[in-house]
Design an enzyme around this catalytic site. Structure first.
Site, PDB file in Angstrom:
ATOM      1  N   GLU A   1       0.864  -1.186   0.000  1.00 13.51           N
ATOM      2  CA  GLU A   1       0.000   0.000   0.000  1.00 13.51           C
ATOM      3  C   GLU A   1       0.902   1.238   0.000  1.00 13.51           C
ATOM      4  O   GLU A   1       1.593   1.504   0.982  1.00 13.51           O
ATOM      5  CB  GLU A   1      -0.927  -0.061   1.216  1.00 13.51           C
ATOM      6  CG  GLU A   1      -1.827   1.140   1.374  1.00 13.51           C
ATOM      7  CD  GLU A   1      -2.559   1.544   0.106  1.00 13.51           C
ATOM      8  OE1 GLU A   1      -3.205   0.684  -0.519  1.00 13.51           O
ATOM      9  OE2 GLU A   1      -2.461   2.718  -0.285  1.00 13.51           O
TER      10      GLU A   1
ATOM     11  N   CYS B   1       3.937  -2.631  -8.431  1.00 14.23           N
ATOM     12  CA  CYS B   1       2.619  -2.175  -7.968  1.00 14.23           C
ATOM     13  C   CYS B   1       2.738  -0.937  -7.053  1.00 14.23           C
ATOM     14  O   CYS B   1       3.014   0.140  -7.559  1.00 14.23           O
ATOM     15  CB  CYS B   1       1.847  -3.316  -7.312  1.00 14.23           C
ATOM     16  SG  CYS B   1       0.076  -3.012  -7.287  1.00 14.23           S
TER      17      CYS B   1
ATOM     18  N   HIS C   1       2.674  -7.904 -10.240  1.00 15.69           N
ATOM     19  CA  HIS C   1       3.519  -8.514  -9.198  1.00 15.69           C
ATOM     20  C   HIS C   1       4.225  -9.769  -9.706  1.00 15.69           C
ATOM     21  O   HIS C   1       3.743 -10.882  -9.428  1.00 15.69           O
ATOM     22  CB  HIS C   1       2.645  -8.945  -8.016  1.00 15.69           C
ATOM     23  CG  HIS C   1       1.989  -7.859  -7.256  1.00 15.69           C
ATOM     24  ND1 HIS C   1       2.560  -7.254  -6.160  1.00 15.69           N
ATOM     25  CD2 HIS C   1       0.787  -7.272  -7.412  1.00 15.69           C
ATOM     26  CE1 HIS C   1       1.738  -6.345  -5.671  1.00 15.69           C
ATOM     27  NE2 HIS C   1       0.661  -6.334  -6.414  1.00 15.69           N
TER      28      HIS C   1
ATOM     29  N   GLU D   1       6.674 -11.130  -8.462  1.00 20.00           N
ATOM     30  CA  GLU D   1       7.163 -11.854  -7.277  1.00 20.00           C
ATOM     31  C   GLU D   1       6.159 -12.885  -6.776  1.00 20.00           C
ATOM     32  O   GLU D   1       6.494 -13.703  -5.926  1.00 20.00           O
ATOM     33  CB  GLU D   1       7.530 -10.861  -6.157  1.00 20.00           C
ATOM     34  CG  GLU D   1       6.368 -10.162  -5.452  1.00 20.00           C
ATOM     35  CD  GLU D   1       5.824  -8.941  -6.197  1.00 20.00           C
ATOM     36  OE1 GLU D   1       6.168  -8.748  -7.391  1.00 20.00           O
ATOM     37  OE2 GLU D   1       5.037  -8.185  -5.600  1.00 20.00           O
TER      38      GLU D   1
HETATM   39  N1  GLN Z   1      -3.432   0.242  -4.709  1.00 21.44           N
HETATM   40  C1  GLN Z   1      -2.237   0.072  -3.950  1.00 21.44           C
HETATM   41  C2  GLN Z   1      -1.564   1.411  -3.623  1.00 21.44           C
HETATM   42  O1  GLN Z   1      -2.077   2.464  -3.868  1.00 21.44           O
HETATM   43  C3  GLN Z   1      -1.238  -0.811  -4.638  1.00 21.44           C
HETATM   44  C4  GLN Z   1      -1.688  -2.242  -4.587  1.00 21.44           C
HETATM   45  C5  GLN Z   1      -0.578  -3.251  -4.655  1.00 21.44           C
HETATM   46  O2  GLN Z   1       0.605  -2.977  -4.450  1.00 21.44           O
HETATM   47  N2  GLN Z   1      -0.979  -4.468  -4.889  1.00 21.44           N
HETATM   48  O3  GLN Z   1      -0.509   1.388  -3.081  1.00 21.44           O
END
Ligand code: GLN
Length: 196
Positions: A50, A81, A175, A177
């Site tokens: 996040e 991400c 991702h 990973e």
């Molecule tokens: N939506 C998330 C963010 O704003 C990212 C999601 C993720 O890393 N799977 O950080």
């Protein structure tokens, strides 16, 4: 450099999965939390998770500024991400107070592919990755709205940019990973070796 030392920023997110993928891609990988741990790294991964939390904790742990400076000075970095969001020079829709490390001249849109229950997998052709498409896992994934002249688009999905590289920095909306396919990590490890 035969076996580069690559840290994984361990403030929040899927740190363990990146450590496993990096080890499989023949790097010496370890978690990094404090600014003094940045010294001696050949490269750094910013995991998925996040981005608003990573941003907050980076300020709290005192790594926001030192990491910005290290990236500007050429430290090879890869973000998946939330990590892609953290490497963007600009977020279209930041949470109030949300900051990034920057490094790639791009504008990202958070949660662009939808919410948690709209997460999906898709085959993605990534420039520089040999042997066919990778399975992209998209979880509340961002996309890249636009990139600057210095940035190279590595992959698109559904008409949107989902992987980018600029100089020492590389990022994917998805991702790798989480899949057991280590080719994207191998691409990053090769970039780290080339930089060293
Ligand atoms: N939506 C998330 C963010 O704003 C990212 C999601 C993720 O890393 N799977 O950080």
């Amino acid at each position: 450099m035969s076996r580069p030392t690559i840290g994984v920023l361990a403030l929040q997110g899927d740190v363990r999965e990146h450590l496993t993928a990096l080890a499989a891609a023949d790097a010496a990988a370890g978690p990094v939390r404090r600014p003094e741990e940045l010294a001696g790294l050949d490269g750094l991964v910013i995991p998925g998770g996040e981005s608003t939390t990573i941003s907050k904790l980076a300020v709290l742990f005192g790594v926001m500024e030192p990491l910005r400076a290290a990236i500007r000075a050429g430290l090879p970095v890869y973000g998946s991400c939330a990590g892609l969001i953290m490497l963007a020079d600009k977020i279209l829709d930041p949470r109030s107070g949300q900051e990034t490390f920057g490094g790639i001249d791009m504008i990202v849109r958070r949660n662009a592919f939808g919410r948690q229950n709209e997460s999906f997998e898709a085959s993605v052709e990534v420039a520089g990755v040999e042997g066919g498409p990778v399975e992209g896992v998209f979880i509340r994934a961002p996309w890249v709205e636009s990139v600057g002249a210095q940035a190279q688009v590595l992959a698109e999905y559904g008409g949107h940019i989902v992987a980018v590289r600029q100089g020492n920095a590389m990022a994917t909306s998805f991702h790798p990973e989480l899949t057991g396919d280590h080719r994207v990590h191998e691409l990053f490890v090769a970039a780290v070796r080339a930089a060293g």
